[in-house]
Write a protein that holds these residues in place. Structure first.
Motif, PDB file in Angstrom:
ATOM      1  N   VAL A   1       0.806  -1.267   0.054  1.00  0.00           N
ATOM      2  CA  VAL A   1       0.151  -0.018  -0.080  1.00  0.00           C
ATOM      3  C   VAL A   1       0.999   1.053   0.102  1.00  0.00           C
ATOM      4  O   VAL A   1       1.765   1.337   0.636  1.00  0.00           O
ATOM      5  N   ALA A   2       0.715   2.149  -0.832  1.00  0.00           N
ATOM      6  CA  ALA A   2       1.322   3.439  -1.104  1.00  0.00           C
ATOM      7  C   ALA A   2       0.513   4.737  -0.871  1.00  0.00           C
ATOM      8  O   ALA A   2      -0.566   4.539  -1.875  1.00  0.00           O
ATOM      9  N   GLU A   3       0.863   5.873  -0.482  1.00  0.00           N
ATOM     10  CA  GLU A   3       0.105   6.993  -0.678  1.00  0.00           C
ATOM     11  C   GLU A   3       0.517   7.638  -1.961  1.00  0.00           C
ATOM     12  O   GLU A   3       1.836   7.624  -2.051  1.00  0.00           O
ATOM     13  N   ILE A   4      -0.290   8.321  -2.405  1.00  0.00           N
ATOM     14  CA  ILE A   4      -0.067   9.344  -3.697  1.00  0.00           C
ATOM     15  C   ILE A   4      -0.661  10.612  -3.245  1.00  0.00           C
ATOM     16  O   ILE A   4      -1.698  10.828  -3.088  1.00  0.00           O
ATOM     17  N   SER A   5       0.482  11.461  -3.422  1.00  0.00           N
ATOM     18  CA  SER A   5      -0.028  12.850  -3.113  1.00  0.00           C
ATOM     19  C   SER A   5       1.111  13.818  -4.032  1.00  0.00           C
ATOM     20  O   SER A   5       2.141  13.574  -4.420  1.00  0.00           O
ATOM     21  N   ASP A   6       0.527  15.100  -3.850  1.00  0.00           N
ATOM     22  CA  ASP A   6       1.282  16.207  -4.687  1.00  0.00           C
ATOM     23  C   ASP A   6       1.035  17.459  -3.985  1.00  0.00           C
ATOM     24  O   ASP A   6       0.382  17.564  -3.144  1.00  0.00           O
TER      25      ASP A   6
END
Length: 159
Positions: A28-33
């Protein structure tokens, strides 16, 4: 004749090598910018460097619209449960006629993408329409399939 018998050429392979299914190692990985974009991926990392990609060249992505979302456009707990049930139904449907490789899911911006690879499309048009019409009653859905020999469509998720 002896040259042929004792040459150091590698033997020809006529199909996928074992194991066909590399196992399960979900990450599981978080995606953000910096612009407020946010999401999560849940990807089976056992497919990193998977040697049989060319034998399963058909990429399938099923996108489900989220209905009950929080302020980050992510599913609430009850919505996540519904999505997981739909995902199980979709995987079961695709697996009926295919050796199915479930790569994982990406949930972001009010949508969930469910990603698979299969050997070749064996869908019955009428049965597929009926199935996705039933899914459509619960959530807006988009079914996409295309040939992707080198698995470029998931290159940002697996190696």
């Amino acid at each position: 004749m002896f040259k042929k018998l004792f040459s150091k050429k590698e033997p020809k392979t006529y199909g996928p090598t074992e194991p066909i299914y590399p196992g399960e190692l979900f990450e599981v990985a978080e995606i953000s910018d910096d612009n407020g974009f946010f999401g999560f991926s849940n990807i089976n990392k056992s497919y990193d460097n998977y040697p049989n990609k060319k034998y399963f060249p058909w990429w399938i992505q099923v996108t489900l619209e989220l209905v009950d979302i929080d302020d980050r456009k992510m599913p609430t707990e009850s919505e996540a449960q519904i999505l997981n049930e739909l995902e199980d139904e979709i995987e079961k449907f695709i697996s009926e006629k295919h050796k199915t490789h479930f790569i994982g899911r990406v949930t972001q911006n009010g949508f969930r993408d469910i990603i698979f690879y299969v050997q070749e499309p064996k869908f019955d048009q009428e049965k597929t329409n009926i199935f996705f019409d039933q899914v459509q009653k619960k959530r807006r859905v988009n079914f996409t399939m295309e040939k992707d020999l080198e698995w470029k469509n998931v290159s940002g998720l697996i190696k």
